[in-house]
Design a protein around this motif. Structure first.
Motif, PDB file in Angstrom:
ATOM      1  N   ARG A 163       0.809  -1.224   0.000  1.00  0.00           N
ATOM      2  CA  ARG A 163       0.000   0.000   0.000  1.00  0.00           C
ATOM      3  C   ARG A 163       0.842   1.274   0.000  1.00  0.00           C
ATOM      4  O   ARG A 163       0.388   2.325  -0.454  1.00  0.00           O
ATOM      5  N   PHE A 164       2.048   1.193   0.553  1.00  0.00           N
ATOM      6  CA  PHE A 164       2.932   2.357   0.655  1.00  0.00           C
ATOM      7  C   PHE A 164       4.259   2.026  -0.024  1.00  0.00           C
ATOM      8  O   PHE A 164       5.294   1.912   0.631  1.00  0.00           O
ATOM      9  N   LEU A 218      -2.529   2.436  -8.951  1.00  0.00           N
ATOM     10  CA  LEU A 218      -2.700   3.851  -8.633  1.00  0.00           C
ATOM     11  C   LEU A 218      -1.964   4.244  -7.359  1.00  0.00           C
ATOM     12  O   LEU A 218      -1.392   5.338  -7.289  1.00  0.00           O
ATOM     13  N   SER A 219      -1.913   3.374  -6.349  1.00  0.00           N
ATOM     14  CA  SER A 219      -1.171   3.690  -5.121  1.00  0.00           C
ATOM     15  C   SER A 219       0.297   3.936  -5.425  1.00  0.00           C
ATOM     16  O   SER A 219       0.905   4.869  -4.894  1.00  0.00           O
ATOM     17  N   THR A 220       0.863   3.120  -6.287  1.00  0.00           N
ATOM     18  CA  THR A 220       2.268   3.279  -6.662  1.00  0.00           C
ATOM     19  C   THR A 220       2.478   4.576  -7.422  1.00  0.00           C
ATOM     20  O   THR A 220       3.433   5.314  -7.162  1.00  0.00           O
ATOM     21  N   VAL A 221       1.582   4.883  -8.339  1.00  0.00           N
ATOM     22  CA  VAL A 221       1.691   6.118  -9.132  1.00  0.00           C
ATOM     23  C   VAL A 221       1.586   7.345  -8.234  1.00  0.00           C
ATOM     24  O   VAL A 221       2.402   8.270  -8.326  1.00  0.00           O
ATOM     25  N   LEU A 222       0.603   7.346  -7.336  1.00  0.00           N
ATOM     26  CA  LEU A 222       0.425   8.506  -6.454  1.00  0.00           C
ATOM     27  C   LEU A 222       1.600   8.660  -5.496  1.00  0.00           C
ATOM     28  O   LEU A 222       2.048   9.782  -5.224  1.00  0.00           O
ATOM     29  N   SER A 223       2.116   7.565  -5.004  1.00  0.00           N
ATOM     30  CA  SER A 223       3.274   7.612  -4.120  1.00  0.00           C
ATOM     31  C   SER A 223       4.503   8.151  -4.863  1.00  0.00           C
ATOM     32  O   SER A 223       5.252   8.980  -4.338  1.00  0.00           O
ATOM     33  N   ALA A 224       4.693   7.697  -6.080  1.00  0.00           N
ATOM     34  CA  ALA A 224       5.812   8.190  -6.885  1.00  0.00           C
ATOM     35  C   ALA A 224       5.633   9.672  -7.202  1.00  0.00           C
ATOM     36  O   ALA A 224       6.598  10.443  -7.157  1.00  0.00           O
ATOM     37  N   ASP A 225       4.413  10.096  -7.512  1.00  0.00           N
ATOM     38  CA  ASP A 225       4.144  11.517  -7.767  1.00  0.00           C
ATOM     39  C   ASP A 225       4.499  12.376  -6.554  1.00  0.00           C
ATOM     40  O   ASP A 225       5.085  13.451  -6.692  1.00  0.00           O
ATOM     41  N   THR A 284      10.024   7.971 -12.173  1.00  0.00           N
ATOM     42  CA  THR A 284       9.241   8.147 -13.392  1.00  0.00           C
ATOM     43  C   THR A 284       9.045   6.801 -14.088  1.00  0.00           C
ATOM     44  O   THR A 284       7.951   6.497 -14.570  1.00  0.00           O
ATOM     45  N   ALA A 285      10.081   5.978 -14.096  1.00  0.00           N
ATOM     46  CA  ALA A 285       9.949   4.640 -14.682  1.00  0.00           C
ATOM     47  C   ALA A 285       8.946   3.804 -13.896  1.00  0.00           C
ATOM     48  O   ALA A 285       8.135   3.078 -14.482  1.00  0.00           O
ATOM     49  N   VAL A 286       8.975   3.922 -12.576  1.00  0.00           N
ATOM     50  CA  VAL A 286       8.033   3.176 -11.735  1.00  0.00           C
ATOM     51  C   VAL A 286       6.606   3.619 -12.033  1.00  0.00           C
ATOM     52  O   VAL A 286       5.715   2.793 -12.238  1.00  0.00           O
ATOM     53  N   LYS A 287       6.380   4.922 -12.060  1.00  0.00           N
ATOM     54  CA  LYS A 287       5.003   5.405 -12.215  1.00  0.00           C
ATOM     55  C   LYS A 287       4.450   5.221 -13.620  1.00  0.00           C
ATOM     56  O   LYS A 287       3.248   5.171 -13.810  1.00  0.00           O
TER      57      LYS A 287
END
Length: 177
Positions: free
Chosen positions: A28-29, A140-147, A130-133
């Motif tokens: 989740r995080f 979406l959790s990964t994208v938002l965390s990366a953002d 950026t590669a992760v997201k």
């Protein structure tokens, strides 16, 4: 981040054992530091001690016996209170980068070179994030965390640019103080 409240939040989904809680936290995080098993179990013991969680039995699932925990009513109320509390902006910002610039000046180092090297490290981390997201496998959790991390790194980069432009004045102030 409050491990106590994060674990209570994960227990809100139903009884779980420490291994599951650690795995779900790390899922989740994804950009947070992974929890150590010792931290999970120590926090669970404190939650039980404080009446916010309780043992809900054990299961073996074909492996070693594991203790399951669940949130109590008091735990659910504390979690609800914590979620509603506004997170205060930090009154004292600890900036290791700024500290290193000042110490570099004090120690006759090269703060400009340090800022360039730090900038390169930030840029490399931003490329990784950026590669992760942008990975098709990212949820979406990964994208938002990366953002979130990217925005903080971008703010650091802007600060480094401003500081590099003011190094002559900063050096004069530090050396005369």
């Amino acid at each position: 981040m409050s491990t106590r409240h994060i674990l209570l939040g994960l227990l809100a989904g139903g009884p779980s054992h420490g291994y599951d809680l650690k795995r779900r936290h790390d899922e989740r995080f994804p950009q947070a530091r992974p929890l150590a098993y010792g931290q999970v179990y120590t926090t669970l013991q404190r939650l039980v001690r404080d009446g916010l969680a309780e043992v809900d039995g054990t299961d073996a699932d074909g492996g070693p016996e594991r203790t399951k925990y669940r949130a109590t009513g008091d735990g659910e109320r504390e979690l609800a209170d914590w979620v509603r509390q506004i997170s205060a902006p930090a009154p004292h910002v600890v900036n290791e980068i700024f500290a290193k610039v000042v110490v570099s000046i004090l120690a006759d180092g090269d703060p400009a070179a340090y800022l360039l090297d730090q900038r390169a490290a930030h840029m490399a981390r931003m490329r990784e994030l950026t590669a992760v997201k942008t990975s098709p496998a990212s949820d979406l959790s990964t994208v938002l965390s990366a953002d979130y991390a990217l925005n903080h790194l971008d703010a650091d980069l802007r600060w480094m640019t401003t500081t590099a432009a003011r190094l002559t004045t900063l050096t004069a102030e530090v050396e005369t103080a």
